[in-house]
Design an enzyme around this catalytic site. Structure first.
Site, mmCIF file in Angstrom:
data_model
loop_
_atom_site.group_PDB
_atom_site.id
_atom_site.type_symbol
_atom_site.label_atom_id
_atom_site.label_comp_id
_atom_site.label_asym_id
_atom_site.label_seq_id
_atom_site.Cartn_x
_atom_site.Cartn_y
_atom_site.Cartn_z
ATOM 1 N N ARG A 44 0.854 -1.198 0.000
ATOM 2 C CA ARG A 44 0.000 0.000 0.000
ATOM 3 C C ARG A 44 0.891 1.250 0.000
ATOM 4 O O ARG A 44 1.208 1.795 -1.033
ATOM 5 C CB ARG A 44 -0.955 -0.044 1.217
ATOM 6 C CG ARG A 44 -2.139 0.916 1.080
ATOM 7 C CD ARG A 44 -1.815 2.362 1.412
ATOM 8 N NE ARG A 44 -1.424 2.550 2.801
ATOM 9 C CZ ARG A 44 -0.954 3.702 3.281
ATOM 10 N NH1 ARG A 44 -0.840 4.759 2.496
ATOM 11 N NH2 ARG A 44 -0.571 3.800 4.543
ATOM 12 N N ASP A 45 1.356 1.679 1.162
ATOM 13 C CA ASP A 45 2.188 2.881 1.242
ATOM 14 C C ASP A 45 3.406 2.742 0.317
ATOM 15 O O ASP A 45 3.784 3.689 -0.391
ATOM 16 C CB ASP A 45 2.642 3.075 2.692
ATOM 17 C CG ASP A 45 2.955 4.512 3.061
ATOM 18 O OD1 ASP A 45 3.358 5.262 2.164
ATOM 19 O OD2 ASP A 45 2.817 4.882 4.234
ATOM 20 N N HIS B 162 3.159 4.554 12.866
ATOM 21 C CA HIS B 162 3.492 4.485 11.441
ATOM 22 C C HIS B 162 4.534 5.581 11.185
ATOM 23 O O HIS B 162 4.212 6.752 11.121
ATOM 24 C CB HIS B 162 2.195 4.722 10.658
ATOM 25 C CG HIS B 162 2.337 4.808 9.178
ATOM 26 N ND1 HIS B 162 1.918 3.799 8.337
ATOM 27 C CD2 HIS B 162 2.822 5.782 8.366
ATOM 28 C CE1 HIS B 162 2.131 4.155 7.078
ATOM 29 N NE2 HIS B 162 2.681 5.350 7.068
ATOM 30 N N HIS C 158 7.870 7.263 9.099
ATOM 31 C CA HIS C 158 8.675 7.376 7.868
ATOM 32 C C HIS C 158 10.080 7.798 8.270
ATOM 33 O O HIS C 158 10.262 8.545 9.229
ATOM 34 C CB HIS C 158 8.040 8.387 6.912
ATOM 35 C CG HIS C 158 6.857 7.829 6.188
ATOM 36 N ND1 HIS C 158 6.914 7.426 4.875
ATOM 37 C CD2 HIS C 158 5.597 7.569 6.604
ATOM 38 C CE1 HIS C 158 5.732 6.955 4.508
ATOM 39 N NE2 HIS C 158 4.901 7.027 5.533
ATOM 40 N N CYS D 50 3.662 9.532 0.829
ATOM 41 C CA CYS D 50 2.332 10.028 0.468
ATOM 42 C C CYS D 50 2.438 10.971 -0.722
ATOM 43 O O CYS D 50 3.149 11.971 -0.668
ATOM 44 C CB CYS D 50 1.712 10.763 1.659
ATOM 45 S SG CYS D 50 0.149 11.561 1.244
ATOM 46 N N ASN E 77 8.819 4.667 4.217
ATOM 47 C CA ASN E 77 8.517 4.176 5.570
ATOM 48 C C ASN E 77 9.786 3.635 6.216
ATOM 49 O O ASN E 77 10.770 3.345 5.534
ATOM 50 C CB ASN E 77 7.528 3.009 5.497
ATOM 51 C CG ASN E 77 6.158 3.424 5.019
ATOM 52 O OD1 ASN E 77 5.945 3.626 3.832
ATOM 53 N ND2 ASN E 77 5.233 3.558 5.937
HETATM 54 N N1 COA Z 1 -13.200 4.781 -4.323
HETATM 55 C C1 COA Z 1 -13.666 4.872 -5.582
HETATM 56 N N2 COA Z 1 -14.310 5.947 -6.050
HETATM 57 C C2 COA Z 1 -14.504 6.969 -5.201
HETATM 58 C C3 COA Z 1 -14.049 6.936 -3.871
HETATM 59 C C4 COA Z 1 -13.357 5.783 -3.441
HETATM 60 N N3 COA Z 1 -12.877 5.689 -2.197
HETATM 61 N N4 COA Z 1 -14.360 8.084 -3.278
HETATM 62 C C5 COA Z 1 -15.006 8.831 -4.175
HETATM 63 N N5 COA Z 1 -15.094 8.164 -5.347
HETATM 64 C C6 COA Z 1 -15.692 8.615 -6.603
HETATM 65 C C7 COA Z 1 -17.075 9.169 -6.385
HETATM 66 O O1 COA Z 1 -18.032 8.142 -6.479
HETATM 67 C C8 COA Z 1 -17.181 10.169 -7.507
HETATM 68 O O2 COA Z 1 -17.388 9.470 -8.708
HETATM 69 P P1 COA Z 1 -18.233 10.130 -9.918
HETATM 70 O O3 COA Z 1 -17.456 11.326 -10.346
HETATM 71 O O4 COA Z 1 -18.273 9.031 -10.912
HETATM 72 O O5 COA Z 1 -19.551 10.485 -9.302
HETATM 73 C C9 COA Z 1 -15.779 10.765 -7.580
HETATM 74 O O6 COA Z 1 -14.920 9.742 -7.051
HETATM 75 C C10 COA Z 1 -15.618 12.041 -6.799
HETATM 76 O O7 COA Z 1 -16.108 11.825 -5.482
HETATM 77 P P2 COA Z 1 -15.884 12.864 -4.291
HETATM 78 O O8 COA Z 1 -16.553 12.341 -3.076
HETATM 79 O O9 COA Z 1 -16.255 14.250 -4.759
HETATM 80 O O10 COA Z 1 -14.336 12.739 -4.050
HETATM 81 P P3 COA Z 1 -13.217 13.831 -4.232
HETATM 82 O O11 COA Z 1 -12.966 14.074 -5.667
HETATM 83 O O12 COA Z 1 -13.485 14.982 -3.331
HETATM 84 O O13 COA Z 1 -11.934 13.012 -3.654
HETATM 85 C C11 COA Z 1 -11.060 11.392 -2.114
HETATM 86 C C12 COA Z 1 -11.913 12.632 -2.299
HETATM 87 C C13 COA Z 1 -10.991 11.116 -0.621
HETATM 88 C C14 COA Z 1 -11.727 10.215 -2.825
HETATM 89 C C15 COA Z 1 -9.658 11.601 -2.736
HETATM 90 O O14 COA Z 1 -9.165 12.854 -2.322
HETATM 91 C C16 COA Z 1 -8.690 10.514 -2.352
HETATM 92 O O15 COA Z 1 -8.770 9.392 -2.839
HETATM 93 N N6 COA Z 1 -7.717 10.781 -1.439
HETATM 94 C C17 COA Z 1 -6.786 9.770 -0.961
HETATM 95 C C18 COA Z 1 -5.400 10.155 -1.338
HETATM 96 C C19 COA Z 1 -4.410 9.093 -0.937
HETATM 97 O O16 COA Z 1 -4.486 7.960 -1.341
HETATM 98 N N7 COA Z 1 -3.420 9.479 -0.130
HETATM 99 C C20 COA Z 1 -2.376 8.608 0.283
HETATM 100 C C21 COA Z 1 -2.717 7.768 1.439
HETATM 101 S S1 COA Z 1 -2.764 8.649 2.966
HETATM 102 ZN ZN ZN Z 2 2.826 6.501 5.328
#
Ligand code: COA
Ligand code: ZN
Length: 311
Positions: free
Chosen positions: A13-14, A208, A210, A241, A250
């Site tokens: 994952r990370d 956790h 790094h 990240c 990490n």
């Molecule tokens: N898995 C799959 N699809 C997702 C989802 C998820 N967890 N969360 C939201 N979506 C989809 C929604 O259904 C929507 O789809 P559509 O456009 O077809 O309707 C679209 O994504 C936008 O949804 P929204 O709720 O507005 O999300 P957002 O664009 O504000 O993004 C996150 C928010 C949380 C999903 C995004 O910022 C994210 O994935 N962040 C994690 C980053 C990461 O991995 N960091 C490293 C680890 S700490």
């Molecule tokens: Zn991390």
């Protein structure tokens, strides 16, 4: 009997969320299998984020489905919101790790909303979990940037403790305190982790770290002194990240296991088997930066002697 310490592998994952190569599902699953064969029984196997946010996790469902079936593995997966949690719940992932950030700026960059909004989302996730039928799914509750943030600088320790308490009240099964950007030092870790451990009562607390500034293992020792007995680590020190500027790997799994075993703790993990797996994973990820003192220097002669005595 040696005291047990859990080292959870977060490489799948990370470790791979920032690398240039998209690994085939087959290799991700093979990585998990080989880690389990080396004695690793906790692995964060994937992340349920939208593939357009992190393309590496386009196969999250496939990886999770296959990892759950590996004997001896307690698979977990990261989720950033309710939608991600629902995807993990649908597959019956036994441990679902949620993440929000103590730093408002990082929370906004990472998941596009305020930390309080993320906490409210966690409460909805806990409600959804409670309504599920079947074996109980555990919720890990992560606090990223707990020791400082590359966007906004200092992070309030009171805020981290408050978030841990809110998580505990909302139904978290374990608390994950993360140094997302490698800002923590051992004095700060000892101080903050003692507060978090006492604030959340019986809930297990995992750290956790790094190793961005070389203090990763020193921070593990400090957290041990504060009562923490579980740590995330990544094979070959991969990780970082994509939404935290300057983030790097990490703490290295092989070095962490080596240190803990040498200190007299029981991780159940075979470092030599990890080194063999590391060589394989390195061959899959050309051009990436791999760290690790044990991979470079080898295990000392005193190491196998120690294991012999323990056996
Ligand atoms: N898995 C799959 N699809 C997702 C989802 C998820 N967890 N969360 C939201 N979506 C989809 C929604 O259904 C929507 O789809 P559509 O456009 O077809 O309707 C679209 O994504 C936008 O949804 P929204 O709720 O507005 O999300 P957002 O664009 O504000 O993004 C996150 C928010 C949380 C999903 C995004 O910022 C994210 O994935 N962040 C994690 C980053 C990461 O991995 N960091 C490293 C680890 S700490
Ligand atoms: Zn991390």
């Amino acid at each position: 009997m040696r005291e047990k310490v859990c080292v959870r592998e977060v490489g799948p994952r990370d470790g791979i969320q920032m690398v240039n190569t998209i690994l085939p599902t087959e290799q991700k699953v093979a990585w998990c299998r080989a880690a389990v064969a080396a004695g690793v029984c906790n692995i964060e196997v994937t992340s349920f984020v939208p593939p357009k946010v992190v393309p590496q996790f386009v196969d999250a469902e496939d990886v999770a489905r296959r990892a759950i079936e590996i004997d001896g593995l307690r698979a977990s997966a990261l989720v950033p919101n309710l939608k991600g949690a629902e995807r993990a719940f649908a597959l019956g992932v036994p441990l679902v790790n949620y993440v929000l950030s103590a730093s408002e700026a990082h929370n906004l960059a990472n998941v596009r909303r305020s930390t309080d909004e993320s906490m409210a989302d966690f409460a909805r996730i806990a409600e959804a979990r409670d309504a599920l039928e079947g074996p109980r799914i555990a919720l890990g509750a992560g606090i990223a940037t707990s020791f400082g943030c590359t966007i906004s600088g200092a992070v309030s320790e009171d805020r981290v403790v408050q978030l841990a308490e809110q998580y505990a009240q909302a139904g978290a099964d374990e608390i994950i305190v993360a140094d997302t950007v490698g800002y923590a030092d051992p004095a700060q870790v000892r101080r903050l982790m003692a507060r978090v451990v006492s604030a959340v009562g019986k809930l297990p607390v995992l750290c956790h770290f790094h190793d961005t500034r070389g203090l990763g293992l020193a921070n593990v020792v400090a957290a041990l002194e504060a009562g923490v007995r579980a740590f995330d680590a990544s094979l070959a020190g991969l990780g970082g990240c994509p939404f935290a500027p300057g983030a790097t790997g990490n703490i290295n799994t092989e070095d962490t296991v080596y240190m803990l075993e040498q200190m007299g703790f029981d991780t159940g993990i075979d470092v030599a088997a990890l080194l063999a797996l590391r060589a394989e994973v390195e061959s899959w990820l050309p051009g990436e930066r791999f760290s690790g003192a044990i991979a470079r220097a080898g295990l000392p002669k005193t190491y196998s002697a120690r294991l012999d005595t323990a056996a």
